[in-house]
Design a protein around this motif. Sequence first.
Motif, mmCIF file in Angstrom:
data_model
loop_
_atom_site.group_PDB
_atom_site.id
_atom_site.type_symbol
_atom_site.label_atom_id
_atom_site.label_comp_id
_atom_site.label_asym_id
_atom_site.label_seq_id
_atom_site.Cartn_x
_atom_site.Cartn_y
_atom_site.Cartn_z
ATOM 1 N N LEU A 95 36.407 45.097 47.068
ATOM 2 C CA LEU A 95 37.482 44.103 46.966
ATOM 3 C C LEU A 95 38.660 44.460 47.865
ATOM 4 O O LEU A 95 39.242 43.584 48.512
ATOM 5 N N ARG A 112 33.088 37.708 46.502
ATOM 6 C CA ARG A 112 34.313 38.323 45.985
ATOM 7 C C ARG A 112 34.460 38.050 44.498
ATOM 8 O O ARG A 112 34.794 38.948 43.708
ATOM 9 N N ALA A 113 34.201 36.815 44.073
ATOM 10 C CA ALA A 113 34.257 36.487 42.646
ATOM 11 C C ALA A 113 33.175 37.227 41.866
ATOM 12 O O ALA A 113 33.394 37.660 40.735
ATOM 13 N N VAL A 116 34.376 40.707 41.247
ATOM 14 C CA VAL A 116 35.388 40.724 40.181
ATOM 15 C C VAL A 116 34.726 40.610 38.814
ATOM 16 O O VAL A 116 35.065 41.340 37.870
ATOM 17 N N GLU A 117 33.777 39.697 38.684
ATOM 18 C CA GLU A 117 33.078 39.531 37.408
ATOM 19 C C GLU A 117 32.306 40.794 37.035
ATOM 20 O O GLU A 117 32.256 41.176 35.860
ATOM 21 N N LEU A 120 34.826 43.297 35.808
ATOM 22 C CA LEU A 120 35.308 42.939 34.472
ATOM 23 C C LEU A 120 34.255 43.242 33.408
ATOM 24 O O LEU A 120 34.591 43.602 32.270
ATOM 25 N N VAL A 130 41.519 45.461 38.017
ATOM 26 C CA VAL A 130 41.358 44.296 38.890
ATOM 27 C C VAL A 130 42.725 43.837 39.377
ATOM 28 O O VAL A 130 43.656 43.665 38.582
ATOM 29 N N ARG A 131 42.853 43.622 40.648
ATOM 30 C CA ARG A 131 44.114 43.155 41.211
ATOM 31 C C ARG A 131 44.365 41.696 40.827
ATOM 32 O O ARG A 131 43.406 40.913 40.696
ATOM 33 N N ASP A 134 42.739 39.129 43.145
ATOM 34 C CA ASP A 134 41.287 39.010 43.000
ATOM 35 C C ASP A 134 40.924 38.236 41.738
ATOM 36 O O ASP A 134 39.977 37.433 41.732
ATOM 37 N N LEU A 135 41.668 38.461 40.663
ATOM 38 C CA LEU A 135 41.411 37.726 39.421
ATOM 39 C C LEU A 135 41.705 36.242 39.595
ATOM 40 O O LEU A 135 40.964 35.383 39.090
ATOM 41 N N GLN A 138 38.826 34.664 41.444
ATOM 42 C CA GLN A 138 37.659 34.473 40.581
ATOM 43 C C GLN A 138 37.826 33.235 39.707
ATOM 44 O O GLN A 138 36.886 32.445 39.539
#
Length: 251
Positions: A95, A112-113, A116-117, A120, A130-131, A134-135, A138
Motif C-alpha cells: 500500500l 489496492r482495495a 486493504v481488505e 483488515l 491501515v492508513r 487507503d481505507l 476501499q
Amino acid sequence: MEGEDAAPRTDVAPWAPLPEDDAPTLPPTGGFAHRRGKPTPHLDLPLPVLVLIEQATRADAVLRPAMAERLNHQLARMAQTGGDRLVADTFLRLLESGRLNGLVDPKGRSCRAAAVEALLSLGFPYALEVRPEDLEHQRANVLAQRKKGQVRPYTVMAVAVGGLWVQWLYEALRPSKDAGLLTSQVGLMLLAMAALWLAPPRTPVYRVGMLLLALVSLVGVSLPLLAGAPLGLWAGLAGLVAAFLAALREG
C-alpha cells in the motif's frame, strides 16, 4: 627455493589495490549482494506477489484485469493464513509503495482495495495500521462495485410496463366479458410501480411496493391458469420478473 639470505627480486611490480570500478563481484552475504562496491538490498516482498505485480503492470489493457484478478486471489490467500507480522508488513509495504495503483480486476475491484481488505481481515492490531486514505479508497471502491452491479429503476419499470402493454394488446384482440378484475390488477400494479420508482431501496415504502407487485402478479398468473378467471396473465408474468429485479436492486 632460494635461501633466506637471497637478495629480493626487482623484476616484480609492487602490490597496489585495485580501483573501485575493477573490484571483483563478491557473493551475496547477509542478504546483500555487492557489485562495484554498491550493495543491493534483498527483496522486501514475496516473490509470487512481485511476479504478479510485474505481469499485471506490463500486460496490455486487455489482459491487465485478468492479471489483477489473480493478484487479488493471491492477496486473499495470504490473508487466510491468519494474523502474522510478516504478512501484515507485506500488505503495508504494498500500500505504501503505490505498486497496486491502477490495477483493477474485471469486476471493478482494485488491487489496492483488496490489499486493504486483506489487512483488515488480519484483525487487531494490524487492522489499526491501515492508513485513512487507503481505507477511504476501499470504501469508495466497494460503493462503485455495488453501483455498477445494481439494477437500474428504469429496468424494473420497462419490464412491468412492457407486460402491461402486451396484456393490453392481447385484450384488444380478444376482449373479455368481465374486465373488472383485470382493471383492479392493473391499478394495483401501477400503484406498486409508483412506489418502486419514487422510493429508494431498503425503505418501507419500497418494500411494500415490491411485495404488492409480487402478490398481485402471482395472483394474476395463478388464477387464469387454475380457475380461468379474466386476469392478466402476461401482465402477471412481467410483474413477477419486475418484482425479482426490484429485489436484486435492493440487494
